[in-house]
Design an enzyme around this catalytic site. Structure first.
Site: not given
Ligand code: NDP
Ligand code: 8X3
Length: 253
Positions: A139, A152
């Site tokens: 990501s 995350y």
């Protein structure tokens, strides 16, 4: 025999779109995820086009992952591409307000789960050798910090570095490794992150043009089907309408 792709998190978003993209190109599919009904639906949709094997699987369970790979029917056992896509973000609030269990769930899924699947599938990819691929879903959050990104983002930084380190070990095997790092993409991702808050999810994507699951599926298919001698190390993809912000500065009130 057709090429086989093994996809984690095929029940939604990027994983489901990737299953459709590889099916379009005639690949055999191994589709995994926790929601069996969705796997059944996808098999019903794509099974007429290509061979499809489904396995209900929680990537956090190392033994179940090993068994799912060991139990693959012969026709699906020669894997050419592994798409390590299963993952999630939880708790968009600041670190100081997050339940420890949410941090653990992200680590267990995005790090431990990805490692479990990689370890179990790697021998199959090594057998395939030249032209095999591991495509890991990282990501932009693994590269760029932002408030509420905490574990995350850190888990996706792991995905990036693990991908690069795998490359070093696999250099002479023919197995390629890529870290695909998308920015904002509209899937069920924000619904999961906000624990089912559809309004919050809609608001995030409203008035702009996020990436779609199909956009990312196309990139995944692209890196996994390049000529054998090409390895894309990392592909960071944002919508044209997303970019970085200035540094935050705390000032006296
Ligand atoms: P979705 O929520 O739409 O899909 C996530 C998938 O992961 C689902 O199929 C879900 O299946 C699966 N999954 C979650 N936990 C587990 C588990 N423990 N075991 C097995 N499967 C699991 O999100 P996206 O498609 O957007 O996300 C896919 C990947 O892309 C994730 O790794 C995410 O972090 C990453 N990503 C997403 C971005 C975005 O903006 N959407 C941007 C950058 C990266 P099930 O619930 O059935 O198990
Ligand atoms: C998902 C994209 O911007 O929410 O990885 O981190 S973002």
């Amino acid at each position: 025999m057709s090429n086989v792709v093994f996809i984690t998190g095929a029940t939604s978003g990027f994983g489901r779109a990737t299953a459709r993209r590889f099916a379009e190109a005639g690949w055999s599919l191994v589709l995994t995820g926790r929601r069996s009904e969705r796997l059944e639906e996808l098999k019903a949709e794509l099974g007429a086009k290509v061979p499809v094997h489904i396995a209900t699987l929680d990537v956090r369970d190392a033994e179940a992952v090993k068994k799912a790979v060991a139990d693959l029917p012969a026709e699906f056992a020669q894997i050419k591409a592994l798409i390590n896509n299963a993952g999630l973000a939880l708790a968009p609030q600041p670190s100081q307000n997050v339940d420890l269990t949410d941090w653990h769930t992200m680590i267990d899924t995005n790090i431990t789960g990805l490692v479990n699947v990689t370890h179990a599938v790697l021998p199959k990819l090594l057998e395939t050798g030249k032209g095999a691929s591991i495509v890991n879903l990282g990501s932009v959050a693994g590269e760029w910090p932002y408030p509420g990104g905490h574990v995350y983002g850190a888990s996706k930084a792991f995905v990036k570095q693990f991908s690069f380190n795998l490359r070093c070990d696999l250099i002479a095997t023919g197995v390629r490794v890529t870290d695909i790092a998308p920015g904002m993409a509209e899937t069920e991702f924000t619904l999961v992150r906000t624990r089912g808050d559809q309004a919050a999810s809609d608001k995030l994507y409203q008035g702009t043009t996020p990436l779609t699951a199909e956009d990312i599926a196309e990139q995944i298919y692209y890196v996994a089907t390049l000529p054998d001698h090409i390895n894309i190390n990392r592909l960071e993809i944002m919508p044209s309408r997303q970019a970085w912000s200035p540094f935050a500065v705390d000032r006296d009130k």
